[in-house]
Scaffold this motif. Structure first.
Motif, short mmCIF file in Angstrom:
data_model
loop_
_atom_site.label_atom_id
_atom_site.label_comp_id
_atom_site.label_asym_id
_atom_site.label_seq_id
_atom_site.Cartn_x
_atom_site.Cartn_y
_atom_site.Cartn_z
N VAL A 271 35.77 -12.28 -13.41
CA VAL A 271 35.29 -13.35 -14.28
C VAL A 271 34.60 -12.70 -15.48
CG1 VAL A 271 33.72 -15.31 -14.48
CG2 VAL A 271 34.96 -14.89 -12.33
N GLU A 272 35.19 -12.86 -16.65
CA GLU A 272 34.61 -12.22 -17.83
C GLU A 272 33.56 -13.09 -18.50
OE1 GLU A 272 38.15 -11.25 -20.04
OE2 GLU A 272 38.30 -9.31 -19.01
N ARG A 273 33.82 -14.38 -18.50
CA ARG A 273 32.91 -15.31 -19.15
C ARG A 273 33.04 -16.66 -18.45
NH1 ARG A 273 34.37 -12.66 -23.52
NH2 ARG A 273 36.43 -13.58 -23.34
N VAL B 11 39.06 -15.29 -17.15
CA VAL B 11 39.21 -14.13 -16.27
C VAL B 11 40.10 -13.10 -16.94
CG1 VAL B 11 38.89 -15.49 -14.17
CG2 VAL B 11 41.20 -15.16 -15.08
N ALA B 12 40.00 -11.89 -16.47
CA ALA B 12 40.92 -10.86 -16.95
C ALA B 12 42.33 -11.34 -16.61
CB ALA B 12 40.62 -9.54 -16.25
N PRO B 13 43.23 -11.36 -17.61
CA PRO B 13 44.55 -11.94 -17.37
C PRO B 13 45.22 -11.31 -16.16
CG PRO B 13 44.27 -11.44 -19.68
CD PRO B 13 43.07 -10.88 -18.98
N VAL B 14 45.78 -12.18 -15.30
CA VAL B 14 46.41 -11.68 -14.08
C VAL B 14 47.70 -12.46 -13.87
CG1 VAL B 14 44.89 -13.21 -12.78
CG2 VAL B 14 46.09 -11.40 -11.58
N PHE B 15 48.72 -11.74 -13.41
CA PHE B 15 50.02 -12.35 -13.23
C PHE B 15 50.10 -12.95 -11.83
CE2 PHE B 15 54.68 -12.28 -12.78
CZ PHE B 15 55.01 -12.94 -13.96
N LEU B 16 50.40 -14.23 -11.76
CA LEU B 16 50.42 -14.90 -10.45
C LEU B 16 51.53 -15.93 -10.45
CD1 LEU B 16 48.98 -15.41 -7.72
CD2 LEU B 16 47.51 -17.02 -8.89
N VAL C 36 36.98 -11.89 -8.10
CA VAL C 36 37.27 -13.11 -7.34
C VAL C 36 38.72 -13.12 -6.87
CG1 VAL C 36 35.54 -14.58 -8.46
CG2 VAL C 36 37.79 -14.32 -9.51
N VAL C 37 38.94 -13.87 -5.77
CA VAL C 37 40.30 -14.10 -5.30
C VAL C 37 40.73 -15.45 -5.85
CG1 VAL C 37 41.74 -14.50 -3.27
CG2 VAL C 37 39.91 -12.79 -3.20
N ILE C 38 41.90 -15.47 -6.50
CA ILE C 38 42.36 -16.74 -7.03
C ILE C 38 43.68 -17.13 -6.39
CG2 ILE C 38 41.24 -16.26 -9.24
CD1 ILE C 38 43.99 -15.85 -10.44
#
Ligand code: AMP
Ligand code: ZN
Length: 739
Positions: free
Chosen positions: A326-328, A345-350, A377-379
């Motif tokens: 979580v960045e902000r 959040v830091a961009p993540v591929f899902l 965090v787990v998303i």
């Protein structure tokens, strides 16, 4: 009839009714007509009335018991309801098998692979074949006694379907709700101003926690069973035999399960199960792989706290979980002024897309999950669509994380934020709101909503264009859109002053064309698009069916009926000469009360009939009051003014006046239920409306057809009881084509 004969008949009737329940609910293969079913039921009820001594708790007439209870008793499970060890890939499964072989060198691989149902775990106790107790899993050792609630589930037999029941049998399984049923339930709850449910599991758990079984009886909860617990007088050689026995006893078991004769085959079966998830009426969170041979299971026993003979198989990619930081946490202001915290959040591929923003709903949720800025965090994608933070990875904390607090000023306009009082007394809403009607964020979001596909579908106006229209002063309300010319729109700068990026002529043209078309869109679409308080798509359609224009809605003589009905009910109660409050009145006074009450009752009858006639049944007093208040408010009057000034006058009225007068659906009253393959619910309803049908939400004696999709529930039930014709998807398509 002698009492003995009556007893025998009552017994036969109960068995017969339970058998037909089962044919209908569990086997989906009814044998008799609804009328015949009702006849059996009526006969049973009549006999029980005549011989009250014959009424027993396992009678189908006794599903919905007496009054609400104070709370649930805590009961200890006779055998604990355990967790399952998780396995994530074939290699881990092979280790599972190796451990089995270590203990039982002669083990011949034989497994049952079944869905891991993601519902609310329950356990049922049948004593001598009669349902005696139903309990939640609780902490695995102790659960809540929710017998009265579980008795209302019609797919739970009150008596096992056997002449030779074991002295004690515990069936373990899961209560669940189908997604389509949850949506319908939410709509009904919303219409009554009650709290709605975010997902099927919450809906099930929340419903089963109700203290009044009569409320539970109205909730579309189902159950499925996959194991035996504590059992006396029944022994089965294999788990497959247990599943077959449960089914034979009349309990629903998973439709997709199979045996596998190697761990690799079990793994493949689990994958196939996951692929076929859509065929199941419940959500699953993986597969369960169990050793089939019960003697082997006993030999394997427990591994500390989990069985050594079964595992939960959950491949991580099935659940679209990922980790990020979580960045902000920023705060967004919605169309209705609600402030929503959003994690960047830091961009993540899902699951095919890159996720960088995740809504956190409200401050309570942040507190509950203890999400801090800087956290790992787990998303996952909740309901397989919307990304959500599942949990914080506590181990990843290093002390630099910091807590987030909601602002006390609106981040868009700087205005104060408030929590609205709830109508039920001293409490306030969870949500914080900006109540400034000129808040630019609210304006932009209202425009975006108005233009969205489900509303007036103004292609070309999305989040960014809406923001810029407001920011650059081109539009503050949706009405300003209609005053824009294409040239002005084309020059809208979507970039910055330093680096301008213009909207361009092509898109501007497209937007103008869509706006021109929107001018003549039907009233229902407009009502929905304007986002009046409490008015979603369904309510908008209902309002537009009974009102021909905005003017008519503003001066509605129909909505007040809904409020009048509520008032009349109160009056009738207050005037009851027998009530405690009126007990000590003089005979003359009581007489007067009775006369007044009779007048009120007569009026109530009229009002109720009118509400029915106008098909307003789905609109509750809360929404009626909201809509009336809004139309009278400054905003409502401005709305009428603007429409008049722009020459826009959307038309409503019963849809079949303007649409086909011939064809199989013309003038017919139709209900749609269950999940159709080729149509969304809204599409099916729209198709029906344009074929001249009147589409309503609930089945009644006036319904001509019920269109039935997969996993239809109580509506189908009711239609059968009332003898309403049902159409499956193929028949529905054929009739649409034949119009
Ligand atoms: P967990 O709590 O995630 O370790 O998983 C164990 C729980 O999964 C059990 O207590 C059951 O409530 C639930 N469950 C769902 N489907 C099944 C199934 N087919 N077999 C066994 N347990 C199941
Ligand atoms: Zn604001």
């Amino acid at each position: 009839m002698t009492p003995q004969q009556a007893r025998a008949r009552v017994d036969a009737l109960r068995r017969e009714i339970e058998r037909h329940n089962r044919l209908y609910y569990i086997d989906a293969a009814p044998e008799i007509s609804d009328r015949d079913y009702d006849r059996l039921f009526d006969e049973l009820r009549a006999l029980e009335a005549e011989y009250p001594a014959l009424v027993t708790p396992d009678s189908p007439t006794q599903r919905v018991g007496g009054a609400p209870i104070e709370g649930f008793a805590r009961v200890r499970h006779r055998a604990p309801m355990l967790s399952l060890e998780k396995k994530e890939d074939l290699r881990e499964l092979e280790l599972f098998e190796r451990e089995i072989l270590k203990k039982i060198p002669t083990f011949q691989p034989d497994y049952v692979v079944e869905p891991k149902v993601d519902g609310v775990s329950i356990s049922l106790h049948y004593v001598n074949g009669v349902l005696q107790q139903g309990v939640t899993r609780g902490d695995g050792e102790y659960g809540d006694d929710i017998t009265a609630n579980l008795r209302t589930l019609r797919d739970i037999p009150l008596r096992l379907d056997t002449d030779d029941p074991p002295p004690h049998l515990e069936a373990r399984g899961e209560a669940y709700m189908r997604e389509a049923d949850r949506i319908a339930l939410n709509e009904a709850l919303r219409a009554r101003g009650e709290k709605t449910f975010a997902n099927t599991r919450n809906a099930t758990a929340g419903s089963l926690k109700q203290l009044d079984p009569r409320v539970v009886a109205q909730r579309p909860i189902r159950a499925v069973f996959y194991a035996l617990g504590y059992t006396e007088g029944a022994a089965f050689a294999t788990h497959a035999d247990e599943l077959n026995a449960l089914r034979a006893y009349g309990l629903a078991t998973p439709t997709l399960w199979r045996r596998a004769h190697s761990i690799a085959e079990a793994e493949a079966a689990a994958r196939e199960l996951k692929e076929r998830e859509g065929e199941l009426p419940y959500e699953i969170d993986g597969a369960v792989i169990k050793v089939n041979d019960n003697a082997a299971c006993r030999a394997l026993g427990l591994k500390t706290n989990v069985p050594a003979y079964a595992v939960a198989y959950k491949r991580p990619e099935w659940f679209n979980e990922a980790q990020t930081t979580v960045e902000r946490i920023v705060v967004q202001v919605g169309r209705t002024g609600v402030l929503t915290p959003v994690a960047e959040v830091a961009p993540v591929f899902l699951d095919g897309t890159t996720i960088s923003r995740i809504t956190l709903h409200n401050a309570d949720e942040i507190k509950r999950k203890d999400i801090r800025i800087g956290d790992t965090v787990v998303i996952k994608r909740a309901g397989r669509v919307i990304p959500a933070i599942v949990r914080v990875v506590d181990d990843a904390r290093n002390g630099t994380e910091h807590a987030f607090a909601m602002p006390n000023r609106c981040p868009a306009c700087g205005g104060p934020v408030v929590r609205r009082a709830l109508s039920d007394g001293g409490r306030t809403e969870v949500a914080l709101r900006c109540e400034n009607p000129d808040c630019p964020a609210q304006q932009a979001r209202r425009i975006e909503y108005f233009a969205s596909r489900a509303a007036l579908n103004i292609e070309g106006i999305g989040e960014i264009v809406a923001d810029k229209l407001v920011e650059r002063g081109l539009a503050r309300s949706v009405f300003d859109l209609f005053r824009l010319d294409a040239a002005r729109l084309a020059s809208l700068n979507l970039g910055t002053d330093d680096e301008p990026r213009l909207l361009g002529e092509k898109i501007a043209r497209r937007i103008c064309d869509a706006l021109a078309a929107a001018r003549t869109a039907p009233l229902a679409k407009w009502l929905h698009a304007l986002g009046l308080p409490g008015v979603g798509e369904t309510i908008a359609i209902k309002l537009a069916e009974t009102h021909r224009s905005f003017d008519e809605l503003a001066h509605s003589d129909k909505l007040p009926l809904i409020l009048e009905l509520v008032e009349l009910d109160e009056t009738i109660k207050r005037l009851n000469p027998k009530s405690r409050a009126n007990r000590d009145r003089s005979p003359t006074e009581k007489q007067q009360l009775a006369v007044q009450r009779a007048t009120a009752l007569a009026r109530r009858k009229e009002v109720a009939a009118a509400i029915k006639q106008f098909a307003l049944d789905g609109i509750g007093p809360v929404i009626a009051r909201d809509v009336m208040d809004f139309m009278k408010s400054a905003a409502g009057r401005e709305l009428l003014c603007e429409l008049r000034a722009l020459g826009i006058d959307p038309q409503g009225g019963a849809p079949n006046t303007a649409t086909p007068v011939s064809g199989p659906f013309a003038g017919k009253t139709v209900v749609v239920t269950g999940a159709l393959q080729g149509f969304s619910r809204a599409e099916a309803q729209a198709a029906l409306r344009s074929a001249g049908a009147k589409v309503v939400d609930s089945v009644s004696g006036k319904t001509d057809y019920l269109v039935v999709g997969a996993d239809a529930g109580s509506k189908l039930d009711k239609a059968r009881k009332l003898g309403v014709a049902t159409l499956d998807e193929a028949a529905f398509r054929a009739m649409l084509g034949a119009k």
